[in-house]
Design a protein around this motif. Sequence first.
Motif, PDB file in Angstrom:
ATOM      1  N   UNK A 117       0.852  -1.188   0.000  1.00  0.00           N
ATOM      2  CA  UNK A 117       0.000   0.000   0.000  1.00  0.00           C
ATOM      3  C   UNK A 117       0.886   1.237   0.000  1.00  0.00           C
ATOM      4  N   UNK A 118       0.577   2.188  -0.881  1.00  0.00           N
ATOM      5  CA  UNK A 118       1.389   3.395  -1.010  1.00  0.00           C
ATOM      6  C   UNK A 118       0.516   4.637  -0.851  1.00  0.00           C
ATOM      7  N   UNK A 131      -4.241  13.870   1.923  1.00  0.00           N
ATOM      8  CA  UNK A 131      -3.220  12.884   1.577  1.00  0.00           C
ATOM      9  C   UNK A 131      -2.993  11.924   2.739  1.00  0.00           C
ATOM     10  N   UNK A 132      -3.011  10.645   2.421  1.00  0.00           N
ATOM     11  CA  UNK A 132      -2.708   9.588   3.387  1.00  0.00           C
ATOM     12  C   UNK A 132      -1.296   9.091   3.098  1.00  0.00           C
ATOM     13  N   UNK A 133      -0.398   9.296   4.047  1.00  0.00           N
ATOM     14  CA  UNK A 133       0.985   8.852   3.908  1.00  0.00           C
ATOM     15  C   UNK A 133       1.267   7.683   4.841  1.00  0.00           C
ATOM     16  N   UNK A 134       2.373   6.996   4.597  1.00  0.00           N
ATOM     17  CA  UNK A 134       2.744   5.847   5.419  1.00  0.00           C
ATOM     18  C   UNK A 134       4.216   5.905   5.784  1.00  0.00           C
ATOM     19  N   UNK A 135       4.503   5.543   7.020  1.00  0.00           N
ATOM     20  CA  UNK A 135       5.878   5.265   7.410  1.00  0.00           C
ATOM     21  C   UNK A 135       6.223   3.883   6.887  1.00  0.00           C
ATOM     22  N   UNK A 136       7.384   3.715   6.250  1.00  0.00           N
ATOM     23  CA  UNK A 136       7.735   2.396   5.719  1.00  0.00           C
ATOM     24  C   UNK A 136       7.678   1.324   6.812  1.00  0.00           C
ATOM     25  N   UNK A 162      -2.763   0.345  -4.171  1.00  0.00           N
ATOM     26  CA  UNK A 162      -2.154  -0.905  -3.708  1.00  0.00           C
ATOM     27  C   UNK A 162      -1.659  -1.734  -4.882  1.00  0.00           C
ATOM     28  N   UNK A 163      -0.668  -2.560  -4.598  1.00  0.00           N
ATOM     29  CA  UNK A 163      -0.232  -3.600  -5.512  1.00  0.00           C
ATOM     30  C   UNK A 163      -0.577  -4.937  -4.862  1.00  0.00           C
ATOM     31  N   UNK A 197       3.320  -4.675   3.004  1.00  0.00           N
ATOM     32  CA  UNK A 197       4.277  -3.576   3.060  1.00  0.00           C
ATOM     33  C   UNK A 197       3.536  -2.251   2.941  1.00  0.00           C
ATOM     34  N   UNK A 198       3.756  -1.370   3.918  1.00  0.00           N
ATOM     35  CA  UNK A 198       3.262   0.009   3.834  1.00  0.00           C
ATOM     36  C   UNK A 198       4.426   0.865   3.362  1.00  0.00           C
TER      37      UNK A 198
END
Length: 323
Positions: A117-118, A131-136, A162-163, A197-198
């Motif tokens: 998810x990105x 905007x929705x962001x993600x910490x890796x 998403x992939x 994976x985020x």
Amino acid sequence: MTELSVIIPVYNSRYTLKRCVKSVLAQNLSGMEIILVNDGSSDGSSELCDDIASDNRQVRVIHRINNGGLSAARNSGIEASKGRWLSFVDSDDELVPGTLAGNMEWAGSHPATDLIEFPVTVHYGSPESLTVNFEPTTVSGNRIFRHWIENEGYRHCYACNKLFRRRLFDNIRFPEGETFEDAAILPDILHLCREVRYSDRGRYLYHKSEGSITRTYRFKNQEPLFRHNFRLLREISDPGVDEIHKVRLWNVCLNLLIDLCRCRDAEHTYLESNAKQLSLYRPRFGALLSSGLPLKQVFKSVSASILGAKSFCNFMALKKYPS
């Protein structure tokens, strides 16, 4: 070998389709195919799909004679896909450069990862932009679903940012003839994942559409979103999930039920039955007060707990949404 299939449903999108496809082609990703699924368009989009495909070897077109809706178009794309990974892009949206390549790089070196998810910007280009962001972060095993609940993933339950590893769709398809199809399948997909994976790489730009389902208050259109979230609430109502997360999801379900009550075509028998069911899961007052919800939402939830969800929703329904 085709590594990634990008599935783009197309329905009367001639003014945005070129921009969308251009953003995908600009990813400069080898081993990528783009599948345009023309879903019975009548505005020239069908011919435009063929024109785009004739100029780009990575693009192929599926023509559906009759309009079956977003889910049906996506399902046709899934059936035709050759990639080991799948991505879904709506024909009025776009990807920023490097989104697919950056995340496929991770996928290629982490064989246990099944979903990535990105970041996503919702209502891109409007005052409502968010905007929705993600910490890796990488989550695996039985932590996947709980992590998703604890981080309120149900609030950004989109397929497009998403992939997905293709095998996740071996026995799953989007429900046809229903809105909020992403919310219907994502919990089931998460249960199949070995690793999620985020990512902080790239971004999906979700353009605002005035006629979108999320902005149209019809009971039939809005009901699936309540149903899918209420299903989640029932699923997490066990001792293994912290109470604060149950409280926050209960509040989401309450707000969705109020939205249904305010629809002018509301089905009252359905609402009464589900209001009673929702009351069975109402949280403790102490949990509500310590939930971290905005004060307005705490007041709303406390009021519903005191009055009962049915009476509170009936009161809130006095103010109806426009037809």
